[in-house]
Design an enzyme around this catalytic site. Sequence first.
Site, PDB file in Angstrom:
ATOM      1  N   LYS A  70      53.551  94.326  22.160  1.00 22.17           N
ATOM      2  CA  LYS A  70      52.959  94.307  23.509  1.00 22.17           C
ATOM      3  C   LYS A  70      54.003  94.074  24.606  1.00 22.17           C
ATOM      4  CE  LYS A  70      48.387  92.975  21.954  1.00 22.17           C
ATOM      5  NZ  LYS A  70      47.214  92.137  22.143  1.00 22.17           N
ATOM      6  N   GLY A 134      52.129  84.641  22.689  1.00 19.82           N
ATOM      7  CA  GLY A 134      51.706  85.843  23.399  1.00 19.82           C
ATOM      8  C   GLY A 134      50.203  85.892  23.647  1.00 19.82           C
ATOM      9  N   THR A 157      54.832  72.985  19.373  1.00 21.37           N
ATOM     10  CA  THR A 157      56.186  72.831  19.940  1.00 21.37           C
ATOM     11  C   THR A 157      56.070  72.615  21.451  1.00 21.37           C
ATOM     12  OG1 THR A 157      56.914  74.406  18.277  1.00 21.37           O
ATOM     13  CG2 THR A 157      58.473  73.898  20.041  1.00 21.37           C
TER      14      THR A 157
HETATM   15  P1  ATR Z   1      50.878  85.453  19.213  1.00 17.62           P
HETATM   16  O1  ATR Z   1      51.463  86.639  19.880  1.00 17.62           O
HETATM   17  O2  ATR Z   1      49.870  85.766  18.133  1.00 17.62           O
HETATM   18  O3  ATR Z   1      50.395  84.433  20.170  1.00 17.62           O
HETATM   19  P2  ATR Z   1      53.298  83.960  18.886  1.00 17.62           P
HETATM   20  O4  ATR Z   1      53.736  84.446  20.232  1.00 17.62           O
HETATM   21  O5  ATR Z   1      54.303  83.948  17.772  1.00 17.62           O
HETATM   22  O6  ATR Z   1      52.080  84.821  18.357  1.00 17.62           O
HETATM   23  O7  ATR Z   1      52.681  82.497  19.077  1.00 17.62           O
HETATM   24  C1  ATR Z   1      52.118  81.833  18.017  1.00 17.62           C
HETATM   25  C2  ATR Z   1      51.529  80.518  18.509  1.00 17.62           C
HETATM   26  O8  ATR Z   1      50.834  79.923  17.426  1.00 17.62           O
HETATM   27  C3  ATR Z   1      52.567  79.504  18.945  1.00 17.62           C
HETATM   28  O9  ATR Z   1      52.028  78.694  19.960  1.00 17.62           O
HETATM   29  C4  ATR Z   1      52.770  78.692  17.670  1.00 17.62           C
HETATM   30  O10 ATR Z   1      53.234  77.387  17.862  1.00 17.62           O
HETATM   31  P3  ATR Z   1      54.806  77.076  18.152  1.00 17.62           P
HETATM   32  O11 ATR Z   1      55.033  77.368  19.603  1.00 17.62           O
HETATM   33  O12 ATR Z   1      54.922  75.671  17.785  1.00 17.62           O
HETATM   34  O13 ATR Z   1      55.556  78.007  17.237  1.00 17.62           O
HETATM   35  C5  ATR Z   1      51.360  78.625  17.158  1.00 17.62           C
HETATM   36  N1  ATR Z   1      51.278  78.362  15.711  1.00 17.62           N
HETATM   37  C6  ATR Z   1      51.670  79.143  14.702  1.00 17.62           C
HETATM   38  N2  ATR Z   1      51.416  78.562  13.505  1.00 17.62           N
HETATM   39  C7  ATR Z   1      50.822  77.359  13.775  1.00 17.62           C
HETATM   40  C8  ATR Z   1      50.321  76.273  12.992  1.00 17.62           C
HETATM   41  N3  ATR Z   1      50.353  76.303  11.675  1.00 17.62           N
HETATM   42  N4  ATR Z   1      49.785  75.217  13.638  1.00 17.62           N
HETATM   43  C9  ATR Z   1      49.737  75.162  14.975  1.00 17.62           C
HETATM   44  N5  ATR Z   1      50.216  76.147  15.780  1.00 17.62           N
HETATM   45  C10 ATR Z   1      50.744  77.232  15.191  1.00 17.62           C
END
Ligand code: ATR
Length: 277
Positions: A70, A134, A157
């Site tokens: 995207k 995203g 995070t």
């Molecule tokens: P997307 O485009 O699907 O939003 P992304 O940009 O990689 O994917 O973002 C993933 C989000 O899910 C992030 O906020 C991530 O947290 P971090 O910023 O700490 O990486 C969150 N996320 C992924 N796995 C997770 C988990 N097991 N528990 C909580 N948050 C998670």
Amino acid sequence: MAEQELKKYAVIGNPIDHSLSPEIHKHFAKDLGIDLSYIKIKANLDGFPEAVNKFFDEGGLGCNVTLPFKQNAFDYVQQSSELAKITGSVNTIYKNEGIFFGDSTDGIGFISDLEKNKDFYIKDKRILILGAGGASKGIIPSIFLKKPSSIKIYNRTYENANKVIEKFSILGDISILDKENIEKNKFDLVINATSQGMSSENFEVPEGIFEKGSICYDLSYGAAAKNFMNFAKENQLIFYDGLGMLIEQAAESFFIWEGIRPNVTKRLYEKLLAVTN
Ligand code: ATR
């Protein structure tokens, strides 16, 4: 008379096998008596521009873009809508007089699903978004357009949450959920915008933030939404998955391409639900 060629549309992503977009768009088209083809295109992770060029060179009229492209799509297009500019993401591309245009219909799809299908209105509501990636950024500007009381972000995070706050604080009241005083915060709508459901990692939902009538909404659907759905059920909370949003964002893309707003029916939702469960 030469047979008229089918209008060609597509969705580009990687992976793409799971995409329900062809089914949704073909359903809209059939309902409206429009003949079109809608295919899935798997682009190489470093080959997004080539895949789009090829599709349009071969007569494509418009395409959707899904993960992980995207942002690439936003960089690719020559002009974009205001929403696409604010979110930095494009999920709908079309070409007009040789120029590629990009739009972002995810946020509108989310709001439409809430308002039209769930009878829930953002105005003056307290919103919590889990996740700062995203998917989260894609819906925040559209939520602000509906004047919530506030938006809070809760993310694994801290730094990533902080970036989202910095990016969007110009639009309204948005801040990080204070982990020290969580139980002082209550929310009307809690949105899971993390990608946790795609992994087997643990998923943490803050405690003490719900009230009677609080709504849980997962932007994912199918298996990826199961953890949040189970959490909601265990806590007797109303739960919705992102299937309705998926259909509504597709309807918005269809409208951009064809100039006709498709009818979103419960029947389509149920048909897709059966495929995803
Ligand atoms: P997307 O485009 O699907 O939003 P992304 O940009 O990689 O994917 O973002 C993933 C989000 O899910 C992030 O906020 C991530 O947290 P971090 O910023 O700490 O990486 C969150 N996320 C992924 N796995 C997770 C988990 N097991 N528990 C909580 N948050 C998670």
